[in-house]
Design a protein around this motif. Structure first.
Motif, PDB file in Angstrom:
ATOM      1  N   MET A   2       0.851  -1.181   0.000  1.00 13.27           N
ATOM      2  CA  MET A   2       0.000   0.000   0.000  1.00 13.27           C
ATOM      3  C   MET A   2       0.893   1.240   0.000  1.00 13.27           C
ATOM      4  SD  MET A   2      -2.821   1.279   2.780  1.00 13.27           S
ATOM      5  CE  MET A   2      -1.651   1.164   4.124  1.00 13.27           C
ATOM      6  N   SER A  47      -2.647   9.482  -9.032  1.00 13.84           N
ATOM      7  CA  SER A  47      -2.053   8.154  -8.999  1.00 13.84           C
ATOM      8  C   SER A  47      -3.104   7.129  -8.569  1.00 13.84           C
ATOM      9  CB  SER A  47      -0.882   8.147  -8.014  1.00 13.84           C
ATOM     10  OG  SER A  47      -0.400   6.848  -7.849  1.00 13.84           O
ATOM     11  N   GLY A  48      -3.289   6.118  -9.358  1.00 17.98           N
ATOM     12  CA  GLY A  48      -4.223   5.048  -9.015  1.00 17.98           C
ATOM     13  C   GLY A  48      -5.680   5.378  -9.283  1.00 17.98           C
ATOM     14  N   TRP A  50      -7.551   5.053 -11.792  1.00 15.14           N
ATOM     15  CA  TRP A  50      -8.297   4.036 -12.540  1.00 15.14           C
ATOM     16  C   TRP A  50      -8.203   2.666 -11.883  1.00 15.14           C
ATOM     17  CZ3 TRP A  50     -11.348   6.602 -15.445  1.00 15.14           C
ATOM     18  CH2 TRP A  50     -10.940   7.741 -16.095  1.00 15.14           C
ATOM     19  N   ARG A  51      -7.467   2.558 -10.747  1.00 17.47           N
ATOM     20  CA  ARG A  51      -7.301   1.269 -10.084  1.00 17.47           C
ATOM     21  C   ARG A  51      -8.668   0.661  -9.762  1.00 17.47           C
ATOM     22  NH1 ARG A  51      -3.977   2.304  -5.430  1.00 17.47           N
ATOM     23  NH2 ARG A  51      -2.328   2.464  -6.966  1.00 17.47           N
ATOM     24  N   GLY A  52      -8.814  -0.597 -10.019  1.00 20.61           N
ATOM     25  CA  GLY A  52     -10.063  -1.294  -9.745  1.00 20.61           C
ATOM     26  C   GLY A  52     -11.036  -1.262 -10.907  1.00 20.61           C
ATOM     27  N   GLY A  54     -10.140  -2.090 -13.955  1.00 16.68           N
ATOM     28  CA  GLY A  54      -9.590  -2.916 -15.025  1.00 16.68           C
ATOM     29  C   GLY A  54      -8.737  -2.044 -15.924  1.00 16.68           C
ATOM     30  N   ASP A  55      -8.862  -2.233 -17.202  1.00 13.93           N
ATOM     31  CA  ASP A  55      -8.094  -1.453 -18.173  1.00 13.93           C
ATOM     32  C   ASP A  55      -9.093  -0.688 -19.039  1.00 13.93           C
ATOM     33  OD1 ASP A  55      -5.996  -0.452 -19.604  1.00 13.93           O
ATOM     34  OD2 ASP A  55      -5.681  -2.269 -20.795  1.00 13.93           O
TER      35      ASP A  55
END
Length: 85
Positions: A2, A47-48, A50-52, A54-55
């Motif tokens: 993390m 930063s991050g 779009w995390r979670g 997918g793409d």
């Protein structure tokens, strides 16, 4: 792993975070120190973002940002209308 980014104050040889950290007691961490200028405004980190998700495709990103921009413009027009400008 993390990663947290926090503002801290250095007092009497100790870094004191401006907000609580999500860490266990005696947990070992790695610290990277960057001095900020006195009149620094807080920096928004994307930063991050779009995390979670997918793409996401280019089209999905454009649709999301277009929707956010459209809502912002509608709020600005509403504010100007209310003030009579």
């Amino acid at each position: 792993m993390m990663i947290q980014s926090v503002t801290a104050i250095y007092q009497k040889g100790v870094l004191k975070p401006a907000r609580p950290l999500n860490l266990a007691e005696n947990e070992r961490v790695e610290v990277r120190v960057t001095q900020s200028e006195k009149n620094d405004r807080p920096v928004l980190s994307l930063s991050g973002i779009w995390r979670g998700l997918g793409d996401p495709s280019y089209e999905e990103i454009v649709a999301l940002t277009h929707g956010a921009n459209q809502a912002r413009m509608e709020r600005l027009v509403s504010m100007l209308t209310e003030t009579g400008t």
